[in-house]
Design a protein around this motif. Structure first.
Motif, PDB file in Angstrom:
ATOM      1  N   ASP A  28       0.941  -1.089   0.022  1.00 58.54           N
ATOM      2  CA  ASP A  28       0.028   0.057  -0.189  1.00 58.54           C
ATOM      3  C   ASP A  28       0.864   1.314  -0.105  1.00 58.54           C
ATOM      4  O   ASP A  28       1.899   1.271   0.577  1.00 58.54           O
ATOM      5  CB  ASP A  28      -0.917   0.035   1.488  1.00 58.54           C
ATOM      6  CG  ASP A  28      -1.915  -1.470   1.289  1.00 58.54           C
ATOM      7  OD1 ASP A  28      -2.159  -1.844   0.134  1.00 58.54           O
ATOM      8  OD2 ASP A  28      -2.182  -1.436   2.461  1.00 58.54           O
ATOM      9  N   SER A  29       0.528   2.363  -0.587  1.00 60.45           N
ATOM     10  CA  SER A  29       1.123   3.286  -0.834  1.00 60.45           C
ATOM     11  C   SER A  29       0.414   4.696  -0.956  1.00 60.45           C
ATOM     12  O   SER A  29      -0.942   4.574  -1.564  1.00 60.45           O
ATOM     13  CB  SER A  29       2.095   3.344  -2.053  1.00 60.45           C
ATOM     14  OG  SER A  29       1.499   3.357  -3.147  1.00 60.45           O
ATOM     15  N   ILE A  30       0.824   5.847  -0.513  1.00 65.32           N
ATOM     16  CA  ILE A  30       0.074   6.957  -0.530  1.00 65.32           C
ATOM     17  C   ILE A  30       0.814   8.275  -1.668  1.00 65.32           C
ATOM     18  O   ILE A  30       1.984   8.120  -1.153  1.00 65.32           O
ATOM     19  CB  ILE A  30       0.011   7.936   0.807  1.00 65.32           C
ATOM     20  CG1 ILE A  30      -0.579   6.731   1.803  1.00 65.32           C
ATOM     21  CG2 ILE A  30      -0.698   9.177   0.790  1.00 65.32           C
ATOM     22  CD1 ILE A  30      -0.749   7.276   3.334  1.00 65.32           C
ATOM     23  N   VAL A  31       0.291   8.847  -2.428  1.00 66.94           N
ATOM     24  CA  VAL A  31       0.901   9.994  -3.215  1.00 66.94           C
ATOM     25  C   VAL A  31       0.292  11.193  -3.074  1.00 66.94           C
ATOM     26  O   VAL A  31      -0.984  11.049  -2.971  1.00 66.94           O
ATOM     27  CB  VAL A  31       0.646   9.558  -4.604  1.00 66.94           C
ATOM     28  CG1 VAL A  31       1.612  10.741  -5.450  1.00 66.94           C
ATOM     29  CG2 VAL A  31       1.449   8.263  -5.049  1.00 66.94           C
ATOM     30  N   HIS A 104      -8.471  -4.788   8.089  1.00 63.56           N
ATOM     31  CA  HIS A 104      -8.245  -3.406   8.459  1.00 63.56           C
ATOM     32  C   HIS A 104      -6.653  -3.147   8.785  1.00 63.56           C
ATOM     33  O   HIS A 104      -6.167  -4.005   9.163  1.00 63.56           O
ATOM     34  CB  HIS A 104      -8.961  -3.157   9.576  1.00 63.56           C
ATOM     35  CG  HIS A 104      -8.712  -1.865  10.319  1.00 63.56           C
ATOM     36  ND1 HIS A 104      -7.934  -1.625  11.486  1.00 63.56           N
ATOM     37  CD2 HIS A 104      -8.484  -0.324   9.693  1.00 63.56           C
ATOM     38  CE1 HIS A 104      -7.993  -0.283  11.789  1.00 63.56           C
ATOM     39  NE2 HIS A 104      -8.153   0.384  10.665  1.00 63.56           N
ATOM     40  N   ARG A 105      -6.331  -1.878   7.987  1.00 61.64           N
ATOM     41  CA  ARG A 105      -4.945  -1.686   8.441  1.00 61.64           C
ATOM     42  C   ARG A 105      -4.827  -0.102   8.088  1.00 61.64           C
ATOM     43  O   ARG A 105      -5.550   0.701   7.304  1.00 61.64           O
ATOM     44  CB  ARG A 105      -3.707  -2.440   7.363  1.00 61.64           C
ATOM     45  CG  ARG A 105      -4.276  -2.029   5.728  1.00 61.64           C
ATOM     46  CD  ARG A 105      -4.066  -3.177   4.822  1.00 61.64           C
ATOM     47  NE  ARG A 105      -3.957  -2.988   3.599  1.00 61.64           N
ATOM     48  CZ  ARG A 105      -5.340  -3.250   2.631  1.00 61.64           C
ATOM     49  NH1 ARG A 105      -6.192  -3.783   3.429  1.00 61.64           N
ATOM     50  NH2 ARG A 105      -5.353  -3.120   1.411  1.00 61.64           N
ATOM     51  N   THR A 106      -4.016   0.559   8.672  1.00 68.20           N
ATOM     52  CA  THR A 106      -3.711   1.887   8.592  1.00 68.20           C
ATOM     53  C   THR A 106      -2.462   2.343   8.139  1.00 68.20           C
ATOM     54  O   THR A 106      -1.292   1.718   8.483  1.00 68.20           O
ATOM     55  CB  THR A 106      -3.801   2.381  10.141  1.00 68.20           C
ATOM     56  OG1 THR A 106      -4.925   2.058  10.846  1.00 68.20           O
ATOM     57  CG2 THR A 106      -3.807   3.914  10.315  1.00 68.20           C
ATOM     58  N   LEU A 107      -2.497   3.299   7.314  1.00 64.39           N
ATOM     59  CA  LEU A 107      -1.200   3.977   6.567  1.00 64.39           C
ATOM     60  C   LEU A 107      -1.034   5.578   7.343  1.00 64.39           C
ATOM     61  O   LEU A 107      -1.858   6.205   7.688  1.00 64.39           O
ATOM     62  CB  LEU A 107      -1.257   4.222   4.951  1.00 64.39           C
ATOM     63  CG  LEU A 107      -1.696   2.914   4.443  1.00 64.39           C
ATOM     64  CD1 LEU A 107      -2.063   3.365   3.018  1.00 64.39           C
ATOM     65  CD2 LEU A 107      -0.662   1.867   4.607  1.00 64.39           C
ATOM     66  N   HIS A 108       0.309   5.639   7.595  1.00 61.22           N
ATOM     67  CA  HIS A 108       0.569   6.903   8.270  1.00 61.22           C
ATOM     68  C   HIS A 108       1.499   7.794   7.304  1.00 61.22           C
ATOM     69  O   HIS A 108       2.596   7.016   6.785  1.00 61.22           O
ATOM     70  CB  HIS A 108       1.314   6.908   9.554  1.00 61.22           C
ATOM     71  CG  HIS A 108       0.223   6.177  10.600  1.00 61.22           C
ATOM     72  ND1 HIS A 108      -0.757   6.844  11.176  1.00 61.22           N
ATOM     73  CD2 HIS A 108       0.334   4.799  11.103  1.00 61.22           C
ATOM     74  CE1 HIS A 108      -1.401   6.215  12.063  1.00 61.22           C
ATOM     75  NE2 HIS A 108      -0.953   4.863  11.899  1.00 61.22           N
ATOM     76  N   GLN A 109       1.728   8.952   7.450  1.00 58.17           N
ATOM     77  CA  GLN A 109       2.652   9.708   6.589  1.00 58.17           C
ATOM     78  C   GLN A 109       2.395  11.228   7.068  1.00 58.17           C
ATOM     79  O   GLN A 109       1.590  11.625   7.737  1.00 58.17           O
ATOM     80  CB  GLN A 109       2.108   9.927   5.152  1.00 58.17           C
ATOM     81  CG  GLN A 109       3.123  10.498   4.327  1.00 58.17           C
ATOM     82  CD  GLN A 109       3.125  10.192   2.779  1.00 58.17           C
ATOM     83  OE1 GLN A 109       2.784   9.152   2.309  1.00 58.17           O
ATOM     84  NE2 GLN A 109       3.575  11.267   2.066  1.00 58.17           N
ATOM     85  N   GLU A 110       3.815  11.809   7.283  1.00 60.63           N
ATOM     86  CA  GLU A 110       3.783  13.082   7.845  1.00 60.63           C
ATOM     87  C   GLU A 110       3.930  13.939   6.746  1.00 60.63           C
ATOM     88  O   GLU A 110       4.605  13.898   5.674  1.00 60.63           O
ATOM     89  CB  GLU A 110       5.246  13.346   8.564  1.00 60.63           C
ATOM     90  CG  GLU A 110       5.250  12.503  10.033  1.00 60.63           C
ATOM     91  CD  GLU A 110       4.416  13.276  10.939  1.00 60.63           C
ATOM     92  OE1 GLU A 110       4.363  14.538  10.969  1.00 60.63           O
ATOM     93  OE2 GLU A 110       3.677  12.857  11.758  1.00 60.63           O
ATOM     94  N   LEU A 111       3.028  15.095   6.726  1.00 59.42           N
ATOM     95  CA  LEU A 111       3.150  16.007   5.683  1.00 59.42           C
ATOM     96  C   LEU A 111       4.060  17.385   6.023  1.00 59.42           C
ATOM     97  O   LEU A 111       3.623  17.912   7.229  1.00 59.42           O
ATOM     98  CB  LEU A 111       1.691  16.332   5.001  1.00 59.42           C
ATOM     99  CG  LEU A 111       0.737  15.305   4.685  1.00 59.42           C
ATOM    100  CD1 LEU A 111      -0.402  15.638   4.275  1.00 59.42           C
ATOM    101  CD2 LEU A 111       1.456  14.447   3.661  1.00 59.42           C
ATOM    102  N   ASP A 112       4.824  17.621   5.339  1.00 59.40           N
ATOM    103  CA  ASP A 112       5.470  19.009   5.606  1.00 59.40           C
ATOM    104  C   ASP A 112       4.931  20.304   5.029  1.00 59.40           C
ATOM    105  O   ASP A 112       4.731  20.303   3.860  1.00 59.40           O
ATOM    106  CB  ASP A 112       6.859  18.880   5.086  1.00 59.40           C
ATOM    107  CG  ASP A 112       7.691  19.998   5.226  1.00 59.40           C
ATOM    108  OD1 ASP A 112       7.653  20.648   6.339  1.00 59.40           O
ATOM    109  OD2 ASP A 112       8.843  20.174   4.701  1.00 59.40           O
TER     110      ASP A 112
END
Length: 296
Positions: A28-31, A104-112
């Protein structure tokens, strides 16, 4: 002309990522599009999943985010934004995939988030718009109730059909988003929209498809139209001389909705365009540069 050249030169920076939704991904990935965010930036969230999902939601700065799926349910997208008053820093984004199922799963990402350079703009308007009298204050209070009602509910599904387009065919911008408005020598507000040079009677079009939730004159805004595009995203058109749409009617992208003017708190004929996402005001010019996925 300069603004047009700059827009063309930077358009590639805001192009949506190419996500091959038909091919399985390894994880899984976030763009985030655009990759560089400032206070006031709208952005497209794209989630590419290893396995199909039935529901994808998220949380960003206490805003709930609802994603819509591509045909294969492996690529999900949503529009979100950074409020103009957000302090630069790092902010967490959490995305929940199939939150009510065993998968169920959770994705995390820090946005600058960085600080955008906003200018101070001195303006001169009639004193009644800087220091309203008692009668005007009653009108302003009544207007707030009308606006709060219009902003209170948004369609749970996206109503837009493709990329967002400017509301005027040919008109240069006269005042940019985020500038500090100094009315008659007093700092009154931050400019939460774009102003376009437009003589009275210039046709104004909907920047995308949606439902009209407000269409009437207001004290500060003058002739005003608000369109709900779904998922908390709304467009606001101000200082209109004539309104051509009614509340609860559906409009299409590029449809004539009004004619520009100089009503309300205006220094002269022009169109003010605002973009609002869940109560946060975003830069319309940056929204126009985002390439959105076609809705099926």
């Amino acid at each position: 002309m300069i603004l047009r050249i700059l827009a063309l030169a930077t358009a590639a920076l805001f192009a949506a990522p190419s996500v091959q939704s038909s091919d399985p991904v390894s994880q899984d990935s976030i763009v985030i599009t655009p990759a560089a965010l400032q206070n006031g930036s709208p952005f497209l969230l794209t989630v590419a999943l290893h396995n199909k999902a039935s529901l994808v939601t998220g949380t960003w700065q206490d805003h709930p985010i609802v994603f819509f799926p591509n045909a294969d349910h492996r690529t999900w997208s949503s529009l979100a934004g950074v409020d103009i008053e957000t302090i630069p820093g790092h902010y967490p984004l959490a995305i929940e995939i199939d939150p009510t199922q065993s998968t169920h799963r959770t994705l995390h990402q820090e946005l600058d988030i960085t600080e955008a350079p906003y200018e101070k703009v001195p303006l001169t308007v009639p004193d009644k718009f800087v220091e309203p009298d008692a009668a005007a204050l009653k009108i302003i209070a009544a207007d707030k109730i009308v606006k709060d009602k219009a902003f209170a509910h948004s369609s749970p599904k996206p109503a837009w059909t493709s990329n967002f387009l400017p509301p005027l065919r040919v008109a240069p911008m006269s005042d940019s988003f985020g500038s500090q408005r100094i009315f008659n020598g007093k700092l009154a507000s931050v400019h939460r929209g774009l102003d376009y040079h437009a003589k009275t009677g210039t046709p104004v079009s909907a920047i995308n498809s949606g439902r009209v939730v407000l269409a009437k004159p207001l004290y500060f805004e003058g002739g005003c139209v608000v369109i709900d595009h779904g998922l908390g995203l709304m467009s606001v058109y101000m200082h209109l001389s004539k309104i051509e749409v009614k509340v609860d009617t559906k409009v299409h992208r590029g449809q004539l909705i009004a004619w520009s003017g100089a009503s309300g708190r205006a220094t002269g004929p022009h169109l003010h365009l605002g973009v609002r996402w869940q109560g946060s005001y975003l830069d319309p010019a940056k929204l126009f540069q985002i390439q959105l996925p076609e809705l099926r």
